[in-house]
Scaffold this motif. Structure first.
Motif, PDB file in Angstrom:
ATOM      1  N   ASP A  80       0.831  -1.209   0.000  1.00 40.80           N
ATOM      2  CA  ASP A  80       0.000   0.000   0.000  1.00 40.80           C
ATOM      3  C   ASP A  80       0.871   1.266   0.000  1.00 40.80           C
ATOM      4  O   ASP A  80       0.475   2.289  -0.555  1.00 40.80           O
ATOM      5  N   THR A  81       2.038   1.192   0.602  1.00 36.14           N
ATOM      6  CA  THR A  81       2.964   2.338   0.590  1.00 36.14           C
ATOM      7  C   THR A  81       3.407   2.629  -0.837  1.00 36.14           C
ATOM      8  O   THR A  81       3.499   3.793  -1.239  1.00 36.14           O
ATOM      9  N   VAL A  82       3.653   1.566  -1.610  1.00 35.04           N
ATOM     10  CA  VAL A  82       3.998   1.751  -3.023  1.00 35.04           C
ATOM     11  C   VAL A  82       2.805   2.365  -3.762  1.00 35.04           C
ATOM     12  O   VAL A  82       2.943   3.343  -4.498  1.00 35.04           O
ATOM     13  N   GLU A  83       1.603   1.796  -3.533  1.00 33.36           N
ATOM     14  CA  GLU A  83       0.407   2.311  -4.207  1.00 33.36           C
ATOM     15  C   GLU A  83       0.191   3.792  -3.883  1.00 33.36           C
ATOM     16  O   GLU A  83      -0.157   4.585  -4.755  1.00 33.36           O
ATOM     17  N   ASP A  84       0.380   4.152  -2.614  1.00 30.89           N
ATOM     18  CA  ASP A  84       0.061   5.505  -2.156  1.00 30.89           C
ATOM     19  C   ASP A  84       1.125   6.547  -2.505  1.00 30.89           C
ATOM     20  O   ASP A  84       0.863   7.741  -2.405  1.00 30.89           O
ATOM     21  N   ASP A  85       2.335   6.116  -2.869  1.00 27.97           N
ATOM     22  CA  ASP A  85       3.420   7.073  -3.108  1.00 27.97           C
ATOM     23  C   ASP A  85       3.239   7.758  -4.456  1.00 27.97           C
ATOM     24  O   ASP A  85       3.537   7.217  -5.515  1.00 27.97           O
ATOM     25  N   THR A 130      -3.664   5.794 -12.129  1.00 29.95           N
ATOM     26  CA  THR A 130      -3.899   6.751 -13.211  1.00 29.95           C
ATOM     27  C   THR A 130      -2.695   7.672 -13.264  1.00 29.95           C
ATOM     28  O   THR A 130      -2.103   7.986 -12.230  1.00 29.95           O
ATOM     29  N   ASP A 131      -2.303   8.095 -14.472  1.00 26.19           N
ATOM     30  CA  ASP A 131      -1.067   8.869 -14.530  1.00 26.19           C
ATOM     31  C   ASP A 131      -1.283  10.373 -14.630  1.00 26.19           C
ATOM     32  O   ASP A 131      -0.350  11.133 -14.514  1.00 26.19           O
ATOM     33  N   SER A 132      -2.522  10.800 -14.798  1.00 26.27           N
ATOM     34  CA  SER A 132      -2.737  12.248 -14.820  1.00 26.27           C
ATOM     35  C   SER A 132      -3.655  12.627 -13.667  1.00 26.27           C
ATOM     36  O   SER A 132      -4.117  11.781 -12.919  1.00 26.27           O
ATOM     37  N   ALA A 133      -3.910  13.910 -13.541  1.00 23.06           N
ATOM     38  CA  ALA A 133      -4.784  14.370 -12.477  1.00 23.06           C
ATOM     39  C   ALA A 133      -6.253  14.146 -12.859  1.00 23.06           C
ATOM     40  O   ALA A 133      -7.055  15.054 -12.909  1.00 23.06           O
ATOM     41  N   LEU A 137     -12.370  14.165   2.927  1.00 20.79           N
ATOM     42  CA  LEU A 137     -11.563  15.387   2.961  1.00 20.79           C
ATOM     43  C   LEU A 137     -10.063  15.088   2.891  1.00 20.79           C
ATOM     44  O   LEU A 137      -9.321  15.734   2.147  1.00 20.79           O
ATOM     45  N   GLU A 138      -9.630  14.070   3.669  1.00 16.51           N
ATOM     46  CA  GLU A 138      -8.219  13.664   3.647  1.00 16.51           C
ATOM     47  C   GLU A 138      -7.794  13.303   2.217  1.00 16.51           C
ATOM     48  O   GLU A 138      -6.710  13.693   1.761  1.00 16.51           O
ATOM     49  N   ASP A 139      -8.628  12.576   1.492  1.00 21.05           N
ATOM     50  CA  ASP A 139      -8.259  12.090   0.167  1.00 21.05           C
ATOM     51  C   ASP A 139      -8.351  13.185  -0.901  1.00 21.05           C
ATOM     52  O   ASP A 139      -7.543  13.211  -1.822  1.00 21.05           O
ATOM     53  N   ILE A 140      -9.296  14.112  -0.747  1.00 22.05           N
ATOM     54  CA  ILE A 140      -9.438  15.157  -1.779  1.00 22.05           C
ATOM     55  C   ILE A 140      -8.388  16.265  -1.594  1.00 22.05           C
ATOM     56  O   ILE A 140      -8.065  16.988  -2.541  1.00 22.05           O
ATOM     57  N   THR A 141      -7.844  16.376  -0.406  1.00 19.75           N
ATOM     58  CA  THR A 141      -6.816  17.394  -0.153  1.00 19.75           C
ATOM     59  C   THR A 141      -5.409  16.792  -0.209  1.00 19.75           C
ATOM     60  O   THR A 141      -4.431  17.453   0.102  1.00 19.75           O
ATOM     61  N   GLU A 142      -5.324  15.526  -0.609  1.00 18.90           N
ATOM     62  CA  GLU A 142      -4.053  14.810  -0.714  1.00 18.90           C
ATOM     63  C   GLU A 142      -3.085  15.556  -1.643  1.00 18.90           C
ATOM     64  O   GLU A 142      -3.461  16.036  -2.707  1.00 18.90           O
ATOM     65  N   GLU A 143      -1.826  15.675  -1.222  1.00 18.91           N
ATOM     66  CA  GLU A 143      -0.778  16.277  -2.051  1.00 18.91           C
ATOM     67  C   GLU A 143       0.069  15.177  -2.683  1.00 18.91           C
ATOM     68  O   GLU A 143       0.296  14.159  -2.050  1.00 18.91           O
ATOM     69  N   PRO A 144       0.527  15.322  -3.931  1.00 24.10           N
ATOM     70  CA  PRO A 144       0.392  16.495  -4.804  1.00 24.10           C
ATOM     71  C   PRO A 144      -0.951  16.572  -5.541  1.00 24.10           C
ATOM     72  O   PRO A 144      -1.218  17.588  -6.165  1.00 24.10           O
ATOM     73  N   ARG A 145      -1.769  15.519  -5.463  1.00 17.88           N
ATOM     74  CA  ARG A 145      -3.066  15.625  -6.125  1.00 17.88           C
ATOM     75  C   ARG A 145      -4.092  14.751  -5.409  1.00 17.88           C
ATOM     76  O   ARG A 145      -3.740  13.795  -4.715  1.00 17.88           O
ATOM     77  N   PRO A 146      -5.389  15.069  -5.575  1.00 18.60           N
ATOM     78  CA  PRO A 146      -6.426  14.289  -4.898  1.00 18.60           C
ATOM     79  C   PRO A 146      -6.449  12.831  -5.359  1.00 18.60           C
ATOM     80  O   PRO A 146      -6.064  12.536  -6.496  1.00 18.60           O
ATOM     81  N   ARG A 147      -6.847  11.945  -4.442  1.00 20.37           N
ATOM     82  CA  ARG A 147      -7.032  10.531  -4.817  1.00 20.37           C
ATOM     83  C   ARG A 147      -8.387  10.109  -4.306  1.00 20.37           C
ATOM     84  O   ARG A 147      -8.564   9.828  -3.125  1.00 20.37           O
TER      85      ARG A 147
END
Ligand code: PS7
Ligand code: MN
Ligand code: MN
Ligand code: MN
Ligand code: MN
Ligand code: MN
Length: 354
Positions: A53-58, A132-135, A200-210
């Motif tokens: 999951d750390t790989v997925e989330d990075d 996904t590779d784009s925003a 909220l945590e996921d939509i404010t995720e940096e560098p982009r929302p997930r």
């Protein structure tokens, strides 16, 4: 027997249990209370999947590297030298010291190793499908995709754990054959609750929302997921939230059935405590605008009350009954909610079966 066991001294195991206590709030206690024949296997299973999951989330990993890594991650637990620099916070230490996890993994019973590696392979391949590779504004188009993603990241955990329980001989052989059914739904119920609560945590995720909220649901209420953050849109936001809570409640009957079949008291506690926290969290999230502006969490004291004296299925029923009653009262207040009747029926069904 309910006290947390002393941390083991051997370096591999000591690292695994130390890591477990650092990265998981609720799982550390219940895993450490498992019977000796299962405890280390479940701890390693947790850390292997946490590393995946750390790989997925990075999000700083290039998808061109991430996708193949997710797909072959299951092989890393057989490579004593493999480690990488990835993730943030405590996860950096987990990934950099991965050989200590591998060391414990390779000393587990062969059957446990196969279950863990098999689930890791399937989960990694599934996660890769959702990279996904784009925003892109949303990764999940339909409720079918939502169920599939939750199957990959949590349903498979339920299936794998069931296989470990059956292999240990502590639970019935029938747990070996729960693939598409109730074991999957045990995971879906936890994962959907997490996805709903973490808006909220996921939509404010940096560098982009997930985001994992399915578009065929949120599209009924707004033109974008971002729109729900606007206080002027609180009515459609709450309707969407309640829709997803209702969808998650659809898994409760299967979860109750699964838990009713468990026999070993500490395996039972390990499975039941997260489920009770999930229905408690759903009941707190329902029709609660705070999901869009802050953090909705069960109070410490409430969590402690759940964990203290949870011994058998009757205790699970009492807890589910309690939260279903809370929910029912909130649903009655949700005038104009398009799913009000459906949610009411699901609450009534839970109350009747508890
Ligand atoms: C092997 C215990 C008990 C039959 C790491 C337990 C993230 C909700 O928001 O960290 O990402 O921080 O709170 C757990 C079924 C999976 C599903 C899944 C492995 C229950 C990697 C757990 C857990 C099946 C993918 C925690 C689903 O999320 O979320 C072991 C039975 C890991 C279970 C992820 C999520 C777990 C999760 P966030 P959390
Ligand atoms: Mn993830
Ligand atoms: Mn995660
Ligand atoms: Mn099977
Ligand atoms: Mn989350
Ligand atoms: Mn989290």
């Amino acid at each position: 027997a309910r006290r947390a066991k002393q941390l083991p001294q051997e370096p591999g195991l000591a690292f695994c249990y130390d890591m477990l206590n650092r990265v998981s709030r609720s799982f550390a206690i219940v895993i450490q209370q498992l019977p000796a024949g299962l405890r280390d296997a479940v701890c390693v299973f947790y850390l292997v999947l946490r590393a995946l999951d750390t790989v997925e989330d990075d999000m700083s990993l290039d998808p061109a590297l991430k996708v193949p890594l997710l797909r072959c991650f299951h092989e890393k637990s057989y490579d004593r030298k493999w480690k990488m620099s990835c993730g943030g916070g405590e996860y950096v230490r987990l990934m950099e010291n991965y050989p200590l996890v591998t060391d414990v993994f390779l000393r587990l019973d062969q059957r446990y190793q196969s279950v863990i590696a098999d689930i890791c392979q399937k989960m990694g391949a599934g996660m890769a499908e959702f990279v996904t590779d784009s925003a892109a504004e949303s990764e999940v188009a339909t409720t079918k995709d939502y169920n599939l993603y939750c199957h990959y990241v949590a349903g498979l955990v339920g299936i794998g754990l069931s296989h470990l329980f059956a292999s240990s001989g502590l639970e019935s052989e029938s747990f070996q054959h729960t693939e598409d059914g109730v074991a999957n739904e045990m995971g879906l119920f936890l994962q959907k609750t997490n996805i709903i609560r973490d808006y909220l945590e996921d939509i404010t995720e940096e560098p982009r929302p997930r985001m994992w909220w399915p578009k065929d649901v949120w599209g009924l209420y707004a033109d974008s997921l971002e729109a729900f953050r606007d206080p002027a849109q609180s009515t459609p936001a709450l309707h969407c939230l309640n829709h997803l809570v209702t969808d998650a409640l659809g898994h409760v009957q299967s979860c109750l059935e699964y838990m009713s079949r468990l026999r070993q008291p500490n395996v039972f506690r390990f499975c039941a405590i997260p489920q009770i926290m999930a229905i408690g969290t759903l009941s707190q999230c329902y029709n609660n605008h705070k999901v869009f502006t802050g953090v909705v969490k069960m109070r410490r004291g409430e969590v402690a009350k759940v964990m203290y004296r949870l011994d058998d299925f009757a205790d699970v029923c009492a807890a589910f009954l309690n939260y279903a009653e809370d929910l029912k009262a909130k649903v009655e207040q949700a005038e104009g909610d398009p799913n009000q009747q459906k949610t009411q029926q699901l609450c009534a069904k839970i109350i009747a079966s508890c």
